[in-house]
Design a protein around this motif. Structure first.
Motif, mmCIF file in Angstrom:
data_model
loop_
_atom_site.group_PDB
_atom_site.id
_atom_site.type_symbol
_atom_site.label_atom_id
_atom_site.label_comp_id
_atom_site.label_asym_id
_atom_site.label_seq_id
_atom_site.Cartn_x
_atom_site.Cartn_y
_atom_site.Cartn_z
ATOM 1 N N LEU A 44 36.773 41.911 70.980
ATOM 2 C CA LEU A 44 36.048 41.838 72.247
ATOM 3 C C LEU A 44 35.406 40.465 72.426
ATOM 4 O O LEU A 44 35.432 39.906 73.532
ATOM 5 N N ALA A 45 34.862 39.894 71.386
ATOM 6 C CA ALA A 45 34.254 38.563 71.473
ATOM 7 C C ALA A 45 35.288 37.535 71.925
ATOM 8 O O ALA A 45 35.008 36.698 72.794
ATOM 9 N N PHE A 46 36.489 37.599 71.354
ATOM 10 C CA PHE A 46 37.538 36.669 71.755
ATOM 11 C C PHE A 46 38.006 36.919 73.180
ATOM 12 O O PHE A 46 38.289 35.974 73.923
ATOM 13 N N LYS A 47 38.084 38.188 73.590
ATOM 14 C CA LYS A 47 38.451 38.510 74.972
ATOM 15 C C LYS A 47 37.443 37.916 75.942
ATOM 16 O O LYS A 47 37.814 37.300 76.942
ATOM 17 N N LEU A 48 36.157 38.120 75.657
ATOM 18 C CA LEU A 48 35.110 37.612 76.534
ATOM 19 C C LEU A 48 35.177 36.091 76.631
ATOM 20 O O LEU A 48 35.056 35.521 77.723
ATOM 21 N N ALA A 49 35.370 35.427 75.507
ATOM 22 C CA ALA A 49 35.467 33.970 75.496
ATOM 23 C C ALA A 49 36.646 33.499 76.336
ATOM 24 O O ALA A 49 36.528 32.551 77.122
ATOM 25 N N LYS A 50 37.771 34.167 76.194
ATOM 26 C CA LYS A 50 38.961 33.778 76.956
ATOM 27 C C LYS A 50 38.737 33.979 78.451
ATOM 28 O O LYS A 50 39.064 33.105 79.262
#
Length: 68
Positions: A44-50
């Motif tokens: 989720l952290a990577f999704k949000l960053a993207k």
């Protein structure tokens, strides 16, 4: 863990609901992350960053007590 989701949402002209929909989570989840009541999974952290067009290490930052 600190995060700059609220600031980055503003830069991207997104509401909590907009971000939640794009990330596949609820608005309450975004609120909980922003207020440090919930630490997101790595995925989720990577999704949000993207979605917010920022590096994950710029979006999330460990606090001193996270090391203990």
């Amino acid at each position: 863990m600190n995060n700059s989701i609220k600031v980055e949402r503003a830069r991207n002209n997104m509401s909590q609901s907009d971000l939640a929909e794009k990330a596949g989570v609820t608005r309450q989840t975004i609120y909980a992350i922003e207020t440090k009541r919930f630490i997101p999974s790595t995925v989720l952290a990577f999704k949000l960053a993207k979605i917010l067009k920022i590096e994950v290490t710029e979006l999330f930052e460990l606090e001193e007590d996270d090391w203990e």
